[in-house]
Design a protein around this motif. Structure first.
Motif, PDB file in Angstrom:
ATOM      1  N   GLY A 124      39.483  77.134  74.719  1.00 50.83           N
ATOM      2  CA  GLY A 124      39.266  78.053  73.599  1.00 50.83           C
ATOM      3  C   GLY A 124      38.219  79.101  73.914  1.00 50.83           C
ATOM      4  N   LYS A 125      37.134  78.687  74.546  1.00 48.85           N
ATOM      5  CA  LYS A 125      36.075  79.637  74.926  1.00 48.85           C
ATOM      6  C   LYS A 125      36.606  80.663  75.927  1.00 48.85           C
ATOM      7  N   LEU A 126      37.366  80.195  76.920  1.00 52.64           N
ATOM      8  CA  LEU A 126      37.923  81.112  77.923  1.00 52.64           C
ATOM      9  C   LEU A 126      38.934  82.078  77.313  1.00 52.64           C
ATOM     10  N   MET A 127      39.560  81.676  76.216  1.00 55.15           N
ATOM     11  CA  MET A 127      40.501  82.546  75.499  1.00 55.15           C
ATOM     12  C   MET A 127      39.772  83.614  74.691  1.00 55.15           C
ATOM     13  N   GLY A 128      38.522  83.340  74.350  1.00 56.19           N
ATOM     14  CA  GLY A 128      37.804  84.235  73.451  1.00 56.19           C
ATOM     15  C   GLY A 128      38.017  83.875  71.998  1.00 56.19           C
ATOM     16  N   SER A 129      38.375  82.625  71.743  1.00 60.43           N
ATOM     17  CA  SER A 129      38.649  82.147  70.388  1.00 60.43           C
ATOM     18  C   SER A 129      37.488  81.304  69.867  1.00 60.43           C
ATOM     19  N   LYS A 130      37.485  81.067  68.572  1.00 63.22           N
ATOM     20  CA  LYS A 130      36.551  80.104  68.001  1.00 63.22           C
ATOM     21  C   LYS A 130      37.002  78.716  68.437  1.00 63.22           C
ATOM     22  N   THR A 131      36.066  77.766  68.434  1.00 62.02           N
ATOM     23  CA  THR A 131      36.388  76.411  68.855  1.00 62.02           C
ATOM     24  C   THR A 131      35.783  75.398  67.893  1.00 62.02           C
ATOM     25  N   ILE A 132      36.523  74.309  67.703  1.00 63.91           N
ATOM     26  CA  ILE A 132      36.043  73.216  66.862  1.00 63.91           C
ATOM     27  C   ILE A 132      36.296  71.907  67.607  1.00 63.91           C
ATOM     28  N   LEU A 133      35.228  71.184  67.829  1.00 62.65           N
ATOM     29  CA  LEU A 133      35.322  69.867  68.450  1.00 62.65           C
ATOM     30  C   LEU A 133      35.366  68.824  67.348  1.00 62.65           C
ATOM     31  N   VAL A 134      36.369  67.952  67.404  1.00 61.27           N
ATOM     32  CA  VAL A 134      36.469  66.833  66.476  1.00 61.27           C
ATOM     33  C   VAL A 134      36.433  65.547  67.275  1.00 61.27           C
ATOM     34  N   ASP A 135      36.053  64.481  66.613  1.00 63.96           N
ATOM     35  CA  ASP A 135      36.090  63.179  67.265  1.00 63.96           C
ATOM     36  C   ASP A 135      37.553  62.727  67.316  1.00 63.96           C
ATOM     37  N   SER A 136      37.824  61.730  68.132  1.00 63.98           N
ATOM     38  CA  SER A 136      39.172  61.192  68.252  1.00 63.98           C
ATOM     39  C   SER A 136      39.664  60.679  66.910  1.00 63.98           C
ATOM     40  N   ILE A 137      40.928  60.903  66.648  1.00 65.88           N
ATOM     41  CA  ILE A 137      41.540  60.430  65.414  1.00 65.88           C
ATOM     42  C   ILE A 137      41.530  58.893  65.360  1.00 65.88           C
ATOM     43  N   THR A 138      41.402  58.252  66.521  1.00 65.06           N
ATOM     44  CA  THR A 138      41.369  56.785  66.584  1.00 65.06           C
ATOM     45  C   THR A 138      39.981  56.275  66.980  1.00 65.06           C
ATOM     46  N   ARG A 139      38.953  57.014  66.596  1.00 68.73           N
ATOM     47  CA  ARG A 139      37.585  56.671  67.015  1.00 68.73           C
ATOM     48  C   ARG A 139      37.188  55.245  66.627  1.00 68.73           C
ATOM     49  N   GLU A 140      37.730  54.747  65.521  1.00 62.80           N
ATOM     50  CA  GLU A 140      37.369  53.405  65.053  1.00 62.80           C
ATOM     51  C   GLU A 140      37.972  52.300  65.914  1.00 62.80           C
ATOM     52  N   THR A 141      39.054  52.608  66.633  1.00 67.50           N
ATOM     53  CA  THR A 141      39.748  51.558  67.384  1.00 67.50           C
ATOM     54  C   THR A 141      39.769  51.798  68.894  1.00 67.50           C
ATOM     55  N   GLU A 142      39.160  52.882  69.360  1.00 70.47           N
ATOM     56  CA  GLU A 142      39.161  53.148  70.806  1.00 70.47           C
ATOM     57  C   GLU A 142      38.371  52.094  71.566  1.00 70.47           C
ATOM     58  N   ASN A 143      38.760  51.877  72.808  1.00 70.60           N
ATOM     59  CA  ASN A 143      38.049  50.891  73.624  1.00 70.60           C
ATOM     60  C   ASN A 143      36.665  51.405  74.007  1.00 70.60           C
ATOM     61  N   LYS A 144      35.786  50.502  74.386  1.00 69.62           N
ATOM     62  CA  LYS A 144      34.392  50.852  74.674  1.00 69.62           C
ATOM     63  C   LYS A 144      34.227  51.839  75.824  1.00 69.62           C
ATOM     64  N   PRO A 145      34.965  51.705  76.939  1.00 69.34           N
ATOM     65  CA  PRO A 145      34.809  52.708  78.009  1.00 69.34           C
ATOM     66  C   PRO A 145      35.152  54.130  77.547  1.00 69.34           C
ATOM     67  N   THR A 146      36.196  54.263  76.758  1.00 68.55           N
ATOM     68  CA  THR A 146      36.579  55.589  76.248  1.00 68.55           C
ATOM     69  C   THR A 146      35.496  56.134  75.326  1.00 68.55           C
ATOM     70  N   ARG A 147      34.967  55.302  74.435  1.00 66.83           N
ATOM     71  CA  ARG A 147      33.901  55.739  73.525  1.00 66.83           C
ATOM     72  C   ARG A 147      32.663  56.156  74.309  1.00 66.83           C
ATOM     73  N   PHE A 148      32.364  55.437  75.400  1.00 67.66           N
ATOM     74  CA  PHE A 148      31.209  55.760  76.235  1.00 67.66           C
ATOM     75  C   PHE A 148      31.380  57.140  76.873  1.00 67.66           C
ATOM     76  N   VAL A 149      32.558  57.411  77.415  1.00 69.74           N
ATOM     77  CA  VAL A 149      32.821  58.720  78.039  1.00 69.74           C
ATOM     78  C   VAL A 149      32.707  59.826  76.990  1.00 69.74           C
ATOM     79  N   ARG A 150      33.231  59.598  75.812  1.00 72.08           N
ATOM     80  CA  ARG A 150      33.128  60.610  74.747  1.00 72.08           C
ATOM     81  C   ARG A 150      31.659  60.859  74.378  1.00 72.08           C
ATOM     82  N   ALA A 151      30.873  59.804  74.320  1.00 68.62           N
ATOM     83  CA  ALA A 151      29.446  59.957  74.007  1.00 68.62           C
ATOM     84  C   ALA A 151      28.743  60.763  75.091  1.00 68.62           C
ATOM     85  N   LEU A 152      29.084  60.519  76.347  1.00 64.91           N
ATOM     86  CA  LEU A 152      28.491  61.295  77.453  1.00 64.91           C
ATOM     87  C   LEU A 152      28.855  62.775  77.344  1.00 64.91           C
TER      88      LEU A 152
END
Length: 159
Positions: A124-152
């Motif tokens: 989005g930034k490279l396009m010159g557009s506005k950007t919105i970051l959202v958390d995963s739609i399955t944030r409550e059920t994602e596995n711990k390694p995935t949640r860790f990478v997202r936190a990083l």
């Protein structure tokens, strides 16, 4: 910083689309997996389907996904009455820019919404557009390694 989104929201339902419309946004581009549907599910949750259908009344809506599986993208397209584009190769903005050109929307009048800073937000930034970051739609059920990478990832963009 180029990876820092214009807006950072917990979910799609926290986004103020009325305000985006007031800011002149004409097109809303979404990432697919983990943004508008659980990863690799090929099915919208009912509340997301309703949101997307409502947004079509005020915006050009499209899905721009890196998923390369033609059958999967066709499955999603079959339940969508807006464009679903696969194999986008984000963070390259090329595919999204081609789509915006095809619907006569200037990139500055578009917003890219996704769950990954290194692909969705950077595209989005490279396009010159506005950007919105959202958390995963399955944030409550994602596995711990995935949640860790997202936190990083989010730690990196805060700097």
């Amino acid at each position: 910083m180029i990876l820092k989104p214009d807006y950072n929201e917990i979910s799609l339902f926290d986004i103020d689309f009325t305000e985006l419309k007031k800011q002149g946004i004409k097109a809303v581009l979404f990432d697919l997996d983990s943004t508008v549907m659980p990863s690799k599910s090929g099915k919208y949750p009912e509340n997301v389907r309703e949101l997307l259908n409502n947004l079509k009344q005020n915006f050009v809506v499209a899905i721009v996904s890196n998923n390369k599986k033609k059958e999967y993208i066709e499955k999603v397209q079959a339940q969508s009455d807006f464009s679903v584009i696969g194999n986008a190769n984000k963070p390259s903005p090329k595919v999204a820019l081609e789509f915006l050109k095809s619907v006569s929307v200037d990139p500055k009048d578009a917003v890219m919404i996704g769950d990954r800073p290194l692909t969705d937000i950077l595209a989005g930034k490279l396009m010159g557009s506005k950007t919105i970051l959202v958390d995963s739609i399955t944030r409550e059920t994602e596995n711990k390694p995935t949640r860790f990478v997202r936190a990083l990832e989010r730690l990196v963009i805060r700097k």
